[in-house]
Design a protein around this motif. Structure first.
Motif, PDB file in Angstrom:
ATOM      1  N   ILE B   7      -2.477  -0.916  -3.705  1.00  0.00           N
ATOM      2  CA  ILE B   7      -2.225  -1.767  -2.534  1.00  0.00           C
ATOM      3  C   ILE B   7      -1.113  -1.119  -1.713  1.00  0.00           C
ATOM      4  O   ILE B   7       0.010  -0.942  -2.198  1.00  0.00           O
ATOM      5  CB  ILE B   7      -1.796  -3.192  -2.965  1.00  0.00           C
ATOM      6  N   CYS B   8      -1.448  -0.737  -0.464  1.00  0.00           N
ATOM      7  CA  CYS B   8      -0.449  -0.075   0.385  1.00  0.00           C
ATOM      8  C   CYS B   8       0.044  -0.985   1.500  1.00  0.00           C
ATOM      9  O   CYS B   8       1.090  -0.743   2.100  1.00  0.00           O
ATOM     10  CB  CYS B   8      -1.032   1.187   1.004  1.00  0.00           C
ATOM     11  N   ASP B   9      -0.713  -2.037   1.751  1.00  0.00           N
ATOM     12  CA  ASP B   9      -0.424  -2.913   2.888  1.00  0.00           C
ATOM     13  C   ASP B   9      -0.095  -4.305   2.337  1.00  0.00           C
ATOM     14  O   ASP B   9      -0.909  -4.919   1.644  1.00  0.00           O
ATOM     15  CB  ASP B   9      -1.668  -2.955   3.786  1.00  0.00           C
ATOM     16  N   ALA B  10       1.105  -4.778   2.654  1.00  0.00           N
ATOM     17  CA  ALA B  10       1.545  -6.077   2.127  1.00  0.00           C
ATOM     18  C   ALA B  10       0.653  -7.224   2.604  1.00  0.00           C
ATOM     19  O   ALA B  10       0.656  -8.305   2.011  1.00  0.00           O
ATOM     20  CB  ALA B  10       2.992  -6.343   2.507  1.00  0.00           C
ATOM     21  N   ASP B  12      -2.598  -7.160   2.623  1.00  0.00           N
ATOM     22  CA  ASP B  12      -3.907  -7.046   1.966  1.00  0.00           C
ATOM     23  C   ASP B  12      -4.292  -8.383   1.307  1.00  0.00           C
ATOM     24  O   ASP B  12      -3.560  -8.890   0.455  1.00  0.00           O
ATOM     25  CB  ASP B  12      -3.830  -5.932   0.910  1.00  0.00           C
ATOM     26  N   PRO B  13      -5.423  -8.962   1.714  1.00  0.00           N
ATOM     27  CA  PRO B  13      -5.773 -10.287   1.175  1.00  0.00           C
ATOM     28  C   PRO B  13      -6.115 -10.267  -0.317  1.00  0.00           C
ATOM     29  O   PRO B  13      -6.133 -11.332  -0.943  1.00  0.00           O
ATOM     30  CB  PRO B  13      -6.989 -10.711   2.018  1.00  0.00           C
ATOM     31  N   ARG B  14      -6.331  -9.109  -0.889  1.00  0.00           N
ATOM     32  CA  ARG B  14      -6.654  -9.070  -2.316  1.00  0.00           C
ATOM     33  C   ARG B  14      -5.487  -9.515  -3.192  1.00  0.00           C
ATOM     34  O   ARG B  14      -5.690  -9.902  -4.345  1.00  0.00           O
ATOM     35  CB  ARG B  14      -7.112  -7.652  -2.706  1.00  0.00           C
ATOM     36  N   VAL B  15      -4.257  -9.471  -2.659  1.00  0.00           N
ATOM     37  CA  VAL B  15      -3.113  -9.927  -3.460  1.00  0.00           C
ATOM     38  C   VAL B  15      -2.613 -11.311  -3.018  1.00  0.00           C
ATOM     39  O   VAL B  15      -1.480 -11.687  -3.294  1.00  0.00           O
ATOM     40  CB  VAL B  15      -1.958  -8.891  -3.461  1.00  0.00           C
ATOM     41  N   ASP B  16      -3.503 -12.069  -2.363  1.00  0.00           N
ATOM     42  CA  ASP B  16      -3.075 -13.384  -1.865  1.00  0.00           C
ATOM     43  C   ASP B  16      -2.596 -14.331  -2.976  1.00  0.00           C
ATOM     44  O   ASP B  16      -1.744 -15.188  -2.741  1.00  0.00           O
ATOM     45  CB  ASP B  16      -4.212 -14.053  -1.079  1.00  0.00           C
ATOM     46  N   ASP B  17      -3.150 -14.187  -4.176  1.00  0.00           N
ATOM     47  CA  ASP B  17      -2.682 -15.068  -5.266  1.00  0.00           C
ATOM     48  C   ASP B  17      -1.212 -14.840  -5.622  1.00  0.00           C
ATOM     49  O   ASP B  17      -0.610 -15.653  -6.324  1.00  0.00           O
ATOM     50  CB  ASP B  17      -3.516 -14.839  -6.538  1.00  0.00           C
ATOM     51  N   PHE B  18      -0.669 -13.710  -5.184  1.00  0.00           N
ATOM     52  CA  PHE B  18       0.722 -13.372  -5.527  1.00  0.00           C
ATOM     53  C   PHE B  18       1.662 -13.572  -4.335  1.00  0.00           C
ATOM     54  O   PHE B  18       2.828 -13.222  -4.400  1.00  0.00           O
ATOM     55  CB  PHE B  18       0.803 -11.909  -5.988  1.00  0.00           C
ATOM     56  N   ARG B  19       1.102 -14.123  -3.245  1.00  0.00           N
ATOM     57  CA  ARG B  19       1.876 -14.190  -2.011  1.00  0.00           C
ATOM     58  C   ARG B  19       2.882 -15.331  -2.033  1.00  0.00           C
ATOM     59  O   ARG B  19       2.573 -16.413  -2.527  1.00  0.00           O
ATOM     60  CB  ARG B  19       0.903 -14.362  -0.835  1.00  0.00           C
ATOM     61  N   ALA B  82       1.399  -1.426  -6.592  1.00  0.00           N
ATOM     62  CA  ALA B  82       2.077  -1.180  -5.312  1.00  0.00           C
ATOM     63  C   ALA B  82       3.484  -0.688  -5.610  1.00  0.00           C
ATOM     64  O   ALA B  82       3.945  -0.774  -6.746  1.00  0.00           O
ATOM     65  CB  ALA B  82       2.137  -2.472  -4.496  1.00  0.00           C
ATOM     66  N   ASP B  83       4.151  -0.172  -4.573  1.00  0.00           N
ATOM     67  CA  ASP B  83       5.550   0.176  -4.820  1.00  0.00           C
ATOM     68  C   ASP B  83       6.398  -1.089  -4.665  1.00  0.00           C
ATOM     69  O   ASP B  83       5.919  -2.138  -4.216  1.00  0.00           O
ATOM     70  CB  ASP B  83       6.009   1.329  -3.923  1.00  0.00           C
ATOM     71  N   ALA B  84       7.655  -0.984  -5.090  1.00  0.00           N
ATOM     72  CA  ALA B  84       8.506  -2.171  -5.154  1.00  0.00           C
ATOM     73  C   ALA B  84       8.685  -2.841  -3.794  1.00  0.00           C
ATOM     74  O   ALA B  84       8.774  -4.062  -3.702  1.00  0.00           O
ATOM     75  CB  ALA B  84       9.867  -1.797  -5.751  1.00  0.00           C
ATOM     76  N   ASP B  85       8.688  -2.031  -2.713  1.00  0.00           N
ATOM     77  CA  ASP B  85       8.882  -2.620  -1.386  1.00  0.00           C
ATOM     78  C   ASP B  85       7.680  -3.446  -0.949  1.00  0.00           C
ATOM     79  O   ASP B  85       7.820  -4.542  -0.410  1.00  0.00           O
ATOM     80  CB  ASP B  85       9.135  -1.512  -0.348  1.00  0.00           C
ATOM     81  N   VAL B  86       6.495  -2.895  -1.164  1.00  0.00           N
ATOM     82  CA  VAL B  86       5.284  -3.648  -0.807  1.00  0.00           C
ATOM     83  C   VAL B  86       5.210  -4.922  -1.655  1.00  0.00           C
ATOM     84  O   VAL B  86       4.954  -6.013  -1.147  1.00  0.00           O
ATOM     85  CB  VAL B  86       4.021  -2.767  -1.001  1.00  0.00           C
ATOM     86  N   MET B  87       5.496  -4.784  -2.949  1.00  0.00           N
ATOM     87  CA  MET B  87       5.504  -5.966  -3.808  1.00  0.00           C
ATOM     88  C   MET B  87       6.449  -7.033  -3.285  1.00  0.00           C
ATOM     89  O   MET B  87       6.110  -8.212  -3.222  1.00  0.00           O
ATOM     90  CB  MET B  87       5.948  -5.599  -5.236  1.00  0.00           C
ATOM     91  N   ALA B  88       7.668  -6.594  -2.922  1.00  0.00           N
ATOM     92  CA  ALA B  88       8.668  -7.551  -2.443  1.00  0.00           C
ATOM     93  C   ALA B  88       8.169  -8.268  -1.195  1.00  0.00           C
ATOM     94  O   ALA B  88       8.393  -9.466  -1.026  1.00  0.00           O
ATOM     95  CB  ALA B  88       9.988  -6.842  -2.166  1.00  0.00           C
ATOM     96  N   ARG B  89       7.444  -7.520  -0.333  1.00  0.00           N
ATOM     97  CA  ARG B  89       6.969  -8.168   0.897  1.00  0.00           C
ATOM     98  C   ARG B  89       5.853  -9.169   0.606  1.00  0.00           C
ATOM     99  O   ARG B  89       5.740 -10.198   1.250  1.00  0.00           O
ATOM    100  CB  ARG B  89       6.546  -7.125   1.927  1.00  0.00           C
TER     101      ARG B  89
END
Lengths: 267, 267
Positions: B7-10, B12-19, B82-89
């Motif tokens: 996941i490169c884009d914060a 990205d709807p595929r990670v919506d469960d973690f938003r 993802a990297d930590a920054d994308v995760m944080a976002r």
């Protein structure tokens, strides 16, 4: 009674001891750079007033200062009164509990004196977490532990967060620092204490079989995670464990302490 | 193994469960508006993977996802990296533990079924604080309690904060909700359980004399502060107390629970 002084300006230097509380644990202007003792809320302020720490001042909203009138009746210190907004600007955040008191630290207690007047002690090694430390004091107070000895690697029990989590019981339960760790455990042995190290090791004796309610006893507690050092366990008279279900790492140190303190109480 | 998806884009709807995790406990789009089960950190994620809750996905930095390779070997779900920054976002804050997993809730357990397969139970009334609830589950798991029955006024043990404070043990210790409170305590009595209400009342029996390690036992715990209701105490078979020093209000409910669970364990 504490003499009431109205504070209308958040920059008033008379309330400097209460300024920016989130940094109050470091005071480069004070001995050792350590903060004053700060009590938050009516109950904890009452415990501070009943403690050996010399109170310098109170600061609160009118209603809370009034609630403390009986407890402050014999006290010759200022009670600064402000509204909640002025208080928030001084303290740095909105203070739900509405009242604070600040006191000087008291001279350190000599470990030998504390041991001499105790029958049940907790001895801590490596308890650096302020919440765990505060919770240990709360549990010690509730379950009749006479005092706490601080070995290597423990934080300062008078940090604001520890005082708060302990519900003020760090101000009631006497504590002393052991200078030479774990050698100073001999202070205990010389005075007839059994020293029981609490550890999850399989070869330790189950707590229930250790008769900790017999005679003067000190229970040795290590930090969550690493636990007690080998040296500390070796310096104890016996090792005891709280039997634990498979697959569970450990209990929180304050919780394990509470179970041990209850076993020591014999009641 | 879980299939890795970068996941490169914060957005990205595929990670919506973690938003926006701080709001994850309320999901108007899900049954009952309740959130999914969220595990944080390698240890808790491992407990989720071993639990009855069906895992939907993982999300973490590469190193943490790799650490979980063995635990996810048999799993056919995405592991978003993802990297930590994308995760944080995505998550809304910087996540120290570096990995999350999300699962569906499981069907509720029937209280009668839980009682049938248990010998030692905790029964809670009015435990609304998520940290206390999580700590109670951690202590129950450590000290061999078979399950938890939730009476009136308890929060949801699957709230994110409870899962975290329990260190994932809410995912391991089965629980069930009692619909009719305190009438449903008869479920326990009908099955031969002794129900012991823990209360500071002076006329309660000291814990040490209550032989809670004998036979099937359920210990009834109320919230800190008000404690158990009169109705709950009346519906119990006996009242037990942890003897407490003068001038101390009470122990934290999870701490009191731990002392009682240790007494029940008989070990």
């Amino acid at each position: 009674m504490a003499h009431v002084v109205e504070i209308c300006d958040a920059d008033d230097p008379r309330v400097d001891d209460f300024r920016d509380l989130s940094r109050a644990d470091r005071r480069p202007d004070r001995p050792g750079g350590r903060g004053l003792v700060i009590a938050e809320g009516v109950v904890v302020v009452e415990r501070l007033l009943a403690s050996p720490y010399p109170v310098r001042a109170l600061f609160g909203v009118r209603r809370r200062i009034d609630e403390l009138a009986a407890a402050t009746a014999a006290l010759d210190v200022p009670a600064y009164v402000a509204d909640a907004d002025v208080m928030a600007r001084v303290v740095g955040f909105h203070l739900n509990r509405g009242v604070l008191a600040v006191a000087d630290r008291a001279p350190a207690v000599e470990p030998a004196d504390l041991v001499d007047r105790s029958r049940r002690l907790a001895v801590l090694e490596g308890v650096g977490d302020h919440e765990n430390l505060g919770a240990l004091f709360r549990n010690a107070a509730a379950l009749g532990v006479d005092g706490v000895l601080l070995g290597a690697g423990c934080s300062d029990p008078l940090y604001r967060r520890s005082v708060r989590v302990s519900m003020g019981h760090v101000l009631r339960v006497p504590f002393a620092h052991l200078a030479s760790w774990p050698n100073d455990l001999k202070l205990l042995r010389d005075r007839g204490f059994r020293v029981a190290a609490l550890t999850p090791r399989a070869d330790a004796k189950p707590l229930r079989d250790a008769a900790l309610d017999q005679g003067p006893v000190a229970v040795l507690l290590g930090s969550e995670g690493p636990g007690l050092t080998e040296q500390a366990i070796a310096a104890a008279d016996l090792a005891v464990r709280i039997p634990m279900a498979d697959g569970v790492d450990s209990l929180n140190v304050a919780t394990a302490g509470a179970i041990a303190f209850h076993a020591m109480s014999g009641t």
